[in-house]
Design an enzyme around this catalytic site. Structure first.
Site, PDB file in Angstrom:
ATOM      1  N   LYS A 249      50.905  50.618  32.123  1.00 29.74           N
ATOM      2  CA  LYS A 249      50.068  51.203  31.585  1.00 29.74           C
ATOM      3  C   LYS A 249      50.038  52.363  31.079  1.00 29.74           C
ATOM      4  O   LYS A 249      49.530  52.866  30.240  1.00 29.74           O
ATOM      5  CB  LYS A 249      48.874  51.188  32.701  1.00 29.74           C
ATOM      6  CG  LYS A 249      48.495  49.786  33.069  1.00 29.74           C
ATOM      7  CD  LYS A 249      47.499  49.153  32.058  1.00 29.74           C
ATOM      8  CE  LYS A 249      47.106  47.903  32.322  1.00 29.74           C
ATOM      9  NZ  LYS A 249      46.320  46.971  31.263  1.00 29.74           N
TER      10      LYS A 249
ATOM     11  N   TYR B 101      53.654  47.551  37.062  1.00 29.99           N
ATOM     12  CA  TYR B 101      52.554  47.269  36.282  1.00 29.99           C
ATOM     13  C   TYR B 101      52.086  48.468  35.830  1.00 29.99           C
ATOM     14  O   TYR B 101      51.564  48.940  34.730  1.00 29.99           O
ATOM     15  CB  TYR B 101      51.632  46.388  37.292  1.00 29.99           C
ATOM     16  CG  TYR B 101      50.216  46.446  36.665  1.00 29.99           C
ATOM     17  CD1 TYR B 101      49.758  46.041  35.542  1.00 29.99           C
ATOM     18  CD2 TYR B 101      49.405  47.003  37.537  1.00 29.99           C
ATOM     19  CE1 TYR B 101      48.458  45.984  35.171  1.00 29.99           C
ATOM     20  CE2 TYR B 101      48.020  47.295  37.052  1.00 29.99           C
ATOM     21  CZ  TYR B 101      47.514  46.569  35.926  1.00 29.99           C
ATOM     22  OH  TYR B 101      46.352  46.561  35.351  1.00 29.99           O
TER      23      TYR B 101
ATOM     24  N   SER C 159      44.346  51.546  34.094  1.00 33.64           N
ATOM     25  CA  SER C 159      43.845  51.476  35.408  1.00 33.64           C
ATOM     26  C   SER C 159      44.109  52.587  36.281  1.00 33.64           C
ATOM     27  O   SER C 159      44.997  53.435  35.975  1.00 33.64           O
ATOM     28  CB  SER C 159      44.797  50.251  36.032  1.00 33.64           C
ATOM     29  OG  SER C 159      44.702  50.358  37.388  1.00 33.64           O
TER      30      SER C 159
HETATM   31  P1  NAD Z   1      42.673  38.886  33.431  1.00 36.59           P
HETATM   32  O1  NAD Z   1      43.875  38.345  33.625  1.00 36.59           O
HETATM   33  O2  NAD Z   1      41.346  38.189  33.839  1.00 36.59           O
HETATM   34  O3  NAD Z   1      42.450  38.946  31.819  1.00 36.59           O
HETATM   35  C1  NAD Z   1      43.594  39.315  30.845  1.00 36.59           C
HETATM   36  C2  NAD Z   1      43.321  38.215  29.658  1.00 36.59           C
HETATM   37  O4  NAD Z   1      44.439  38.748  28.937  1.00 36.59           O
HETATM   38  C3  NAD Z   1      43.696  36.944  30.186  1.00 36.59           C
HETATM   39  O5  NAD Z   1      42.617  35.922  29.380  1.00 36.59           O
HETATM   40  C4  NAD Z   1      44.969  36.453  29.660  1.00 36.59           C
HETATM   41  O6  NAD Z   1      45.059  35.327  29.107  1.00 36.59           O
HETATM   42  C5  NAD Z   1      45.095  37.423  28.566  1.00 36.59           C
HETATM   43  N1  NAD Z   1      46.415  37.920  28.067  1.00 36.59           N
HETATM   44  C6  NAD Z   1      47.564  38.139  28.814  1.00 36.59           C
HETATM   45  N2  NAD Z   1      48.524  38.450  28.081  1.00 36.59           N
HETATM   46  C7  NAD Z   1      48.189  38.030  26.859  1.00 36.59           C
HETATM   47  C8  NAD Z   1      48.941  37.866  25.803  1.00 36.59           C
HETATM   48  N3  NAD Z   1      50.437  38.247  25.539  1.00 36.59           N
HETATM   49  N4  NAD Z   1      48.286  37.686  24.391  1.00 36.59           N
HETATM   50  C9  NAD Z   1      47.175  37.173  24.628  1.00 36.59           C
HETATM   51  N5  NAD Z   1      46.351  37.185  25.523  1.00 36.59           N
HETATM   52  C10 NAD Z   1      46.966  37.615  26.850  1.00 36.59           C
HETATM   53  O7  NAD Z   1      42.615  40.361  33.663  1.00 36.59           O
HETATM   54  P2  NAD Z   1      41.383  41.484  33.769  1.00 36.59           P
HETATM   55  O8  NAD Z   1      41.007  41.512  35.386  1.00 36.59           O
HETATM   56  O9  NAD Z   1      40.141  40.732  33.008  1.00 36.59           O
HETATM   57  O10 NAD Z   1      41.900  42.594  33.443  1.00 36.59           O
HETATM   58  C11 NAD Z   1      41.765  43.118  32.159  1.00 36.59           C
HETATM   59  C12 NAD Z   1      42.708  44.313  31.590  1.00 36.59           C
HETATM   60  O11 NAD Z   1      41.979  45.393  32.588  1.00 36.59           O
HETATM   61  C13 NAD Z   1      43.922  44.071  31.772  1.00 36.59           C
HETATM   62  O12 NAD Z   1      44.871  44.784  31.044  1.00 36.59           O
HETATM   63  C14 NAD Z   1      44.399  44.718  33.505  1.00 36.59           C
HETATM   64  O13 NAD Z   1      45.574  45.131  33.443  1.00 36.59           O
HETATM   65  C15 NAD Z   1      43.280  45.755  33.218  1.00 36.59           C
HETATM   66  N6  NAD Z   1      42.596  46.475  34.509  1.00 36.59           N
HETATM   67  C16 NAD Z   1      42.290  45.481  35.549  1.00 36.59           C
HETATM   68  C17 NAD Z   1      41.882  45.750  36.646  1.00 36.59           C
HETATM   69  C18 NAD Z   1      41.340  44.682  37.804  1.00 36.59           C
HETATM   70  O14 NAD Z   1      41.291  44.913  38.887  1.00 36.59           O
HETATM   71  N7  NAD Z   1      40.951  43.419  37.413  1.00 36.59           N
HETATM   72  C19 NAD Z   1      41.808  46.783  37.245  1.00 36.59           C
HETATM   73  C20 NAD Z   1      42.588  47.844  36.296  1.00 36.59           C
HETATM   74  C21 NAD Z   1      42.807  47.585  34.936  1.00 36.59           C
HETATM   75  C1  UD1 Z   2      45.189  46.396  43.879  1.00 41.31           C
HETATM   76  C2  UD1 Z   2      46.295  46.624  42.940  1.00 41.31           C
HETATM   77  C3  UD1 Z   2      46.005  47.714  42.062  1.00 41.31           C
HETATM   78  C4  UD1 Z   2      44.855  47.412  40.925  1.00 41.31           C
HETATM   79  C5  UD1 Z   2      43.635  47.524  41.817  1.00 41.31           C
HETATM   80  C6  UD1 Z   2      42.495  46.999  41.184  1.00 41.31           C
HETATM   81  C7  UD1 Z   2      48.128  46.067  44.449  1.00 41.31           C
HETATM   82  C8  UD1 Z   2      49.215  46.732  45.333  1.00 41.31           C
HETATM   83  N1  UD1 Z   2      47.462  47.049  43.798  1.00 41.31           N
HETATM   84  O1  UD1 Z   2      44.795  47.669  44.272  1.00 41.31           O
HETATM   85  O2  UD1 Z   2      47.134  47.948  41.168  1.00 41.31           O
HETATM   86  O3  UD1 Z   2      44.556  48.511  39.938  1.00 41.31           O
HETATM   87  O4  UD1 Z   2      44.041  46.404  42.752  1.00 41.31           O
HETATM   88  O5  UD1 Z   2      42.072  45.758  41.265  1.00 41.31           O
HETATM   89  O6  UD1 Z   2      48.081  44.987  44.505  1.00 41.31           O
HETATM   90  N2  UD1 Z   2      43.275  44.362  51.706  1.00 41.31           N
HETATM   91  C9  UD1 Z   2      43.135  43.810  53.060  1.00 41.31           C
HETATM   92  N3  UD1 Z   2      43.307  42.329  53.072  1.00 41.31           N
HETATM   93  C10 UD1 Z   2      43.581  41.713  52.053  1.00 41.31           C
HETATM   94  C11 UD1 Z   2      43.683  42.267  50.699  1.00 41.31           C
HETATM   95  C12 UD1 Z   2      43.307  43.678  50.469  1.00 41.31           C
HETATM   96  O7  UD1 Z   2      43.031  44.568  53.824  1.00 41.31           O
HETATM   97  O8  UD1 Z   2      43.886  40.485  51.979  1.00 41.31           O
HETATM   98  C13 UD1 Z   2      42.692  45.741  51.814  1.00 41.31           C
HETATM   99  C14 UD1 Z   2      43.703  46.672  51.213  1.00 41.31           C
HETATM  100  O9  UD1 Z   2      44.850  47.082  52.007  1.00 41.31           O
HETATM  101  C15 UD1 Z   2      43.152  47.674  50.597  1.00 41.31           C
HETATM  102  C16 UD1 Z   2      41.739  47.101  50.164  1.00 41.31           C
HETATM  103  O10 UD1 Z   2      41.733  45.738  50.671  1.00 41.31           O
HETATM  104  O11 UD1 Z   2      42.820  48.772  51.526  1.00 41.31           O
HETATM  105  C17 UD1 Z   2      41.650  47.001  48.487  1.00 41.31           C
HETATM  106  O12 UD1 Z   2      42.714  45.995  48.178  1.00 41.31           O
HETATM  107  P1  UD1 Z   2      43.046  45.391  46.739  1.00 41.31           P
HETATM  108  O13 UD1 Z   2      41.724  44.630  46.466  1.00 41.31           O
HETATM  109  O14 UD1 Z   2      44.361  44.572  46.854  1.00 41.31           O
HETATM  110  O15 UD1 Z   2      42.937  46.599  45.888  1.00 41.31           O
HETATM  111  P2  UD1 Z   2      44.060  47.810  45.846  1.00 41.31           P
HETATM  112  O16 UD1 Z   2      44.694  48.119  46.851  1.00 41.31           O
HETATM  113  O17 UD1 Z   2      43.175  49.017  45.246  1.00 41.31           O
END
Ligand code: NAD
Ligand code: UD1
Length: 342
Positions: free
Chosen positions: A152, A148, A124
């Site tokens: 990573k 978190y 991330s």
């Molecule tokens: P998500 O929660 O929708 O998907 C994660 C999946 O992993 C889920 O289906 C959950 O059931 C499974 N899981 C969690 N722990 C497990 C375990 N111990 N054993 C087996 N399965 C397990 O999340 P996502 O948004 O799809 O994210 C996927 C990956 O990308 C994650 O590692 C997350 O940290 C990373 N990531 C997500 C974002 C985001 O904003 N969505 C941003 C940056 C990185």
């Molecule tokens: C969040 C996570 C970050 C993750 C990223 C990707 C936190 C503190 N950080 O960050 O670790 O990698 O998502 O999905 O949760 N905002 C509002 N009102 C709301 C929600 C958000 O104004 O109800 C604003 C926030 O201040 C920010 C922007 O929207 O400026 C995006 O917020 P968000 O979607 O939570 O993402 P990140 O802050 O980038």
């Protein structure tokens, strides 16, 4: 290739599963469904028009992982499984280290045992912490500000160490910026439990009338309109990035990191305008105080991925909002499901 998707039932994993099947790969989803639901698999199968192999299990179960790698003759792993809620990670750091870091060690043990040497990891942009300069490239210093993010970074370091210990072990480390939107079919998307923490799912629920108004966390940031700026990337573009990463894995060595973002910053107010246009709904909002720990701006320099992976995020902000809205409509019209990610 035969590809294992840990966490493949989740938001990003399910979208990636679609493009992998469409690219001709055989996939196996390994998930404990702690943050996803089984109907997602049904919807995935409807989208790809075929059955998908699923193993219900925890990544900390090394023997089940090893058995799965063997049974399906896995060539490469895409490691999505992990817990991802920043606030929760502050409250329950041990659960985060145990699930994310220990879970990855367990996966690596199983891979080692079965001589599976290729992995793509879901990292991330949160590993960069407060940006020291923008846009953020892969050389930006790493200083995550919450447990978190630290899980990573630990995992990235473990993976890199392993590539040094074993020259055949290869890693593509993908640092995602802010994935949003949903699949064009309207059947796959993100549906967080309870009140959403992230901006787009929150706006989606305001637009659908489930929540009254959006709280904008501060409007006096040093940005064009004073609200926070992020690099929102369509989840289908992100999914395509994994196909590109797998192609790259087949002719590389060692550990390589890529930012997956668009390179464009979008403010909260700009997102509201785009979502209003996509949904035709009002998005009432009010300005409240800043969210602790939030930063003003964060967006990627995606040049390395553009050039080396030959991948580029091409979908527009409007497409992100339209697909999110279509999925929101689907959720509203479909029967309620038992878990959060459909
Ligand atoms: P998500 O929660 O929708 O998907 C994660 C999946 O992993 C889920 O289906 C959950 O059931 C499974 N899981 C969690 N722990 C497990 C375990 N111990 N054993 C087996 N399965 C397990 O999340 P996502 O948004 O799809 O994210 C996927 C990956 O990308 C994650 O590692 C997350 O940290 C990373 N990531 C997500 C974002 C985001 O904003 N969505 C941003 C940056 C990185
Ligand atoms: C969040 C996570 C970050 C993750 C990223 C990707 C936190 C503190 N950080 O960050 O670790 O990698 O998502 O999905 O949760 N905002 C509002 N009102 C709301 C929600 C958000 O104004 O109800 C604003 C926030 O201040 C920010 C922007 O929207 O400026 C995006 O917020 P968000 O979607 O939570 O993402 P990140 O802050 O980038």
């Amino acid at each position: 290739m035969n590809i294992l998707l840990t966490g493949g039932a989740g938001y990003i994993g399910s979208h990636t599963a679609v493009v992998l099947v469409q690219a001709g790969h055989k996939i196996v989803i390994y998930d404990n469904f702690c943050n996803s639901s089984k109907p997602t698999i049904d919807n995935l199968e409807s989208v790809v028009k075929q059955k998908v192999s699923v193993v219900e299990g925890d990544i900390r179960n090394t023997s089940l992982l090893a058995q799965t790698l063997k049974q399906f003759s896995i060539d490469a792993v895409i490691h999505f499984a992990g817990l991802k809620a920043v606030g929760e990670s502050v409250q329950e750091p041990l659960n985060y280290y145990e699930n994310n870091v220990q879970g990855t060690l367990s996966l690596l043990r199983a891979m080692n045992e079965l001589c599976v040497k290729n992995i793509v990891f879901s990292s991330s942009a949160t590993v960069y912490g407060d940006p020291q300069y923008l846009p953020i490239d892969e050389a930006h210093p790493l200083a995550p500000t919450n447990p978190y993010g630290r899980t990573k970074l630990h995992i990235e370091q473990i993976l890199e160490d392993q590539t040094k210990a074993d020259i055949d072990f290869k890693v593509v480390n993908l640092r995602y910026f802010n994935p949003v939107g949903a699949h064009a079919s309207g059947l796959l998307g993100e549906n967080p439990k309870g009140t959403p923490n992230n901006l787009t799912p929150f706006i989606a629920r305001v637009a659908s009338g489930d929540l009254q108004e959006l709280n904008i966390f501060g409007n006096d940031y040093p940005t064009e309109d004073g609200t926070g700026v992020r690099d929102y990337i369509h989840v289908e573009d992100l999914a395509d990035g994994h196909v590109a990463a797998l192609n790259f894995l087949s002719h590389t060595v060692g550990f390589e990191t890529f930012n997956l973002g668009t390179g464009n910053g979008c403010s909260v107010l700009q997102m509201i305008v785009a979502y209003k246009k996509a949904s035709g709904k009002k998005i009432p909002y009010r300005i409240v105080s800043k969210r602790p720990g939030d930063i003003a701006s964060c967006y990627a320099a995606p040049t390395k991925a553009n050039q080396i992976l030959k991948w580029k995020a091409g979908r527009t902000l409007q497409e992100m909002c339209e697909s999110s809205w279509a999925f929101q409509q689907y959720l509203k019209n479909s029967h309620p499901v038992s878990a959060n990610t459909q």
